[in-house]
Design an enzyme around this catalytic site. Structure first.
Site, short mmCIF file in Angstrom:
data_model
loop_
_atom_site.label_atom_id
_atom_site.label_comp_id
_atom_site.label_asym_id
_atom_site.label_seq_id
_atom_site.Cartn_x
_atom_site.Cartn_y
_atom_site.Cartn_z
N ASN A 1 0.80 -1.23 0.00
CA ASN A 1 0.00 0.00 0.00
C ASN A 1 0.84 1.28 0.00
OD1 ASN A 1 0.82 -0.68 2.59
ND2 ASN A 1 -1.00 0.19 3.56
N GLU B 1 3.69 -4.83 12.52
CA GLU B 1 2.74 -3.74 12.23
C GLU B 1 1.66 -4.36 11.36
OE1 GLU B 1 2.68 -0.89 13.53
OE2 GLU B 1 4.72 -0.30 14.06
N CYS C 1 -3.01 1.41 6.50
CA CYS C 1 -3.20 0.62 7.72
C CYS C 1 -3.96 1.42 8.76
CB CYS C 1 -1.86 0.17 8.26
SG CYS C 1 -0.66 1.49 8.39
P1 NAD Z 1 0.20 -9.51 3.45
O1 NAD Z 1 0.30 -10.00 4.86
O2 NAD Z 1 -0.56 -10.31 2.47
O3 NAD Z 1 1.65 -9.36 2.82
C1 NAD Z 1 2.66 -8.56 3.43
C2 NAD Z 1 4.03 -9.11 3.06
O4 NAD Z 1 4.21 -10.38 3.67
C3 NAD Z 1 4.24 -9.33 1.56
O5 NAD Z 1 5.55 -8.93 1.24
C4 NAD Z 1 4.06 -10.84 1.42
O6 NAD Z 1 4.74 -11.39 0.32
C5 NAD Z 1 4.66 -11.33 2.72
N1 NAD Z 1 4.23 -12.66 3.14
C6 NAD Z 1 3.08 -13.32 2.82
N2 NAD Z 1 3.05 -14.52 3.46
C7 NAD Z 1 4.19 -14.61 4.20
C8 NAD Z 1 4.72 -15.57 5.09
N3 NAD Z 1 4.06 -16.69 5.37
N4 NAD Z 1 5.90 -15.31 5.69
C9 NAD Z 1 6.55 -14.17 5.46
N5 NAD Z 1 6.11 -13.21 4.62
C10 NAD Z 1 4.94 -13.42 4.00
O7 NAD Z 1 -0.35 -8.02 3.56
P2 NAD Z 1 -0.69 -7.01 2.35
O8 NAD Z 1 -1.95 -7.48 1.72
O9 NAD Z 1 0.52 -6.79 1.52
O10 NAD Z 1 -0.94 -5.65 3.14
C11 NAD Z 1 -2.20 -5.26 3.58
C12 NAD Z 1 -2.31 -5.43 5.07
O11 NAD Z 1 -1.21 -4.83 5.73
C13 NAD Z 1 -3.54 -4.78 5.65
O12 NAD Z 1 -4.13 -5.60 6.62
C14 NAD Z 1 -2.99 -3.53 6.32
O13 NAD Z 1 -3.79 -3.02 7.36
C15 NAD Z 1 -1.66 -4.00 6.79
N6 NAD Z 1 -0.75 -2.87 6.96
C16 NAD Z 1 -0.36 -2.53 8.22
C17 NAD Z 1 0.48 -1.44 8.42
C18 NAD Z 1 0.92 -1.02 9.80
O14 NAD Z 1 1.80 -0.19 9.92
N7 NAD Z 1 0.35 -1.58 10.84
C19 NAD Z 1 0.92 -0.70 7.31
C20 NAD Z 1 0.50 -1.08 6.05
C21 NAD Z 1 -0.32 -2.18 5.88
#
Ligand code: NAD
Length: 473
Positions: free
Chosen positions: A151, A247, A281
């Site tokens: 995002n 996060e 987020c």
């Molecule tokens: P996601 O969890 O699908 O993916 C995030 C990252 O994790 C990607 O790089 C993905 O390839 C990797 N990943 C996936 N499976 C994994 C595993 N088993 N082990 C290690 N890495 C793995 O999330 P997304 O769809 O990319 O992002 C959206 C989500 O992120 C939303 O829920 C949003 O609220 C959250 N978010 C939180 C913050 C914060 O600061 N708290 C900031 C931005 C987004």
């Protein structure tokens, strides 16, 4: 001689695999192919971690002043490449160049890098009473695995990379598979100034992320993404006990108190909810408004929202863009359809053109919705805001706290003291008053409950990527 800083085309060429290889990357606004990326295999992860491990002692041996100066040089490099970086980001992520979007995100990368470089972290003298003398120091952890979402792909990568490097760690970063070009472009620019081996990158989806989190030579994991993935990471890392900062997803509540001025808060509410087309987020994801001003708030918010142009990111007038991918479009679409089916009132939007190119979902406001509706209790992560009517502030607080999410929240009121009293009763890492999501590199940020643990930014953020050591005597 052309360098990658000169233009979008030169930057893209510098991170593109040889002709005929790699997977296609499509523009989420048009569906057109805009580039290709080569994904890593798990052996590449091990190699990147080995490189980072080999480079770490020399990086840690540099003085803090040297590392800080290098981070400032890296910020200079981003400034030189700002427009090509913004174009890669806008075309791949979808966010418009203008508004609080692509150019703003590049500016935030620079601001966070410089601020992280300049944040003081003096040795803490714990006891000095004539008999006992004890200090708390923060030492490097080692190799940090930095796993980012799609995002805010550049800004969040900087949040993970900058403090890690400042504290003497080396990094293996993994951009999201949805925004790999953005991650690669940013890291290529940073690496113009960083010593070899200090910042490494691998690409690919969950299995590549998992290979990072299970490697015994990873000492710290910085993860930003969904709550479900965060839980898998904790489980997968149990064997090696790396330190972990999570996060995770949010479902931030905003509570508008009866004394708020609807017109004065309308624009703040809009950007709190719809920044980055809702794919943030800590965006306002469910808005609780007191019955006495409910209709007025819905009306003024709808007026503001209806005027905000949405479209292709490269069009300079737009401030809202498409959703980044089909999966996210489908989530928003499903939640709005289910709200409609339950009898909620769609005041704005809610009718996407499913046959048009790109993942555009119109700015949507849904009123008269029940607090248990899926659009309220699930994270929509897109431009569809449910507005829930409440009668007692105690009820609004109870609803705000009812979900297993606690990243941010906000209270809107003309009376700051009253708003602060309400804020103190909300379970969230940050509660803003009369704004939402206004993050600042000087102020720690992090979630509670299902939104994760650990803090980023400021001195607390530096401590999170370091090992505390007490010297007693
Ligand atoms: P996601 O969890 O699908 O993916 C995030 C990252 O994790 C990607 O790089 C993905 O390839 C990797 N990943 C996936 N499976 C994994 C595993 N088993 N082990 C290690 N890495 C793995 O999330 P997304 O769809 O990319 O992002 C959206 C989500 O992120 C939303 O829920 C949003 O609220 C959250 N978010 C939180 C913050 C914060 O600061 N708290 C900031 C931005 C987004």
């Amino acid at each position: 001689m052309t360098t990658m800083t000169d233009s979008y085309e030169a930057l893209l060429a510098a991170i593109t695999p040889p002709t005929g290889t790699g997977r296609e990357v499509r523009d989420p606004a048009t569906g057109e192919v805009l580039g290709r990326v080569a994904d890593s295999i798990t052996a590449d992860v091990a190699a990147a971690i080995a490189t980072a491990k080999a480079a770490q002692p020399a990086w840690a041996a540099r003085s803090d002043e040297e590392r800080r100066a290098i981070l400032h040089k890296a910020a200079d490099a981003i400034e030189r490449a700002a427009e090509p970086l913004a174009l890669v980001l806008s075309r791949e992520q979808g966010k418009p160049l203008n508004g609080p979007n692509a150019r703003f995100e590049i500016g935030a990368c620079v601001a966070w890098l410089r601020n992280t470089a300049d944040t003081p972290l003096p040795v803490d003298v714990l006891v000095d009473d004539g008999t006992t003398y004890a200090e708390l120091h923060y030492r490097p952890v080692g190799v940090v695995g930095a796993i980012a979402p799609w995002n805010w792909p550049m800004m969040i990568a900087i949040w993970q990379i900058a403090p890690s490097l400042r504290m003497g760690n080396t990094v293996v970063a993994k951009p999201s598979e949805h925004t790999t070009l953005s991650g690669l472009a940013l890291i290529a620019i940073l690496n113009q100034e960083l010593p070899a081996g200090v910042l490494n990158v691998v690409t690919g989806a969950g299995e590549i992320g998992a290979a990072i989190t299970t490697d015994p030579d990873i000492d710290k994991i910085m993860f930003t993404g969904s709550t479900a993935t965060g839980k898998s990471i904790v489980a997968a890392s149990a064997g090696n006990l790396p330190r972990v900062t999570l996060e995770l997803g949010g479902n931030d509540a905003g509570i508008v108190l009866p004394d708020a001025d609807p017109t004065a808060i309308a624009e703040g509410l809009f950007w709190g909810a719809f920044i980055n087309t809702g794919q943030t987020c800590a965006a306002l994801k469910r808005l609780y408004v007191h019955d006495s001003i409910y209709d007025e708030v819905v009306n003024v918010l709808t007026d503001v929202a209806a005027k905000m142009p949405m479209g292709i990111g490269l069009d300079e007038q737009n401030v809202l863009g498409p959703l980044q991918n089909q999966m996210q479009f489908d989530i928003v679409d499903r939640l709005v359809e289910s709200a409609k089916a339950s009898g909620a009132r769609v005041v704005l939007g809610g009718e996407p053109d499913r046959d048009a190119p790109g993942y555009f979902y119109p700015t949507t406001i849904v009123a008269d919705i029940h607090h248990a509706d899926p659009l309220v209790v699930e994270e929509q992560f897109g431009p569809a805001l449910p507005v829930i009517r409440y009668h007692s502030v105690d009820d609004a607080i109870a609803h705000a706290n009812a979900l297993d999410a606690g990243l941010g929240a906000s209270v809107w009121s003309s009376d700051r003291a009253k708003a602060r009293d309400v804020a103190a009763r909300i379970q969230a890492g940050t509660v803003w008053i009369n704004s939402h999501g206004t993050i600042d590199p000087r102020i720690p940020f992090g979630g509670v409950k299902g939104s994760g643990y650990g803090l980023e930014f400021a001195a607390e953020g530096l401590k999170n990527v370091a090992l505390p050591q007490v010297i007693n005597g």
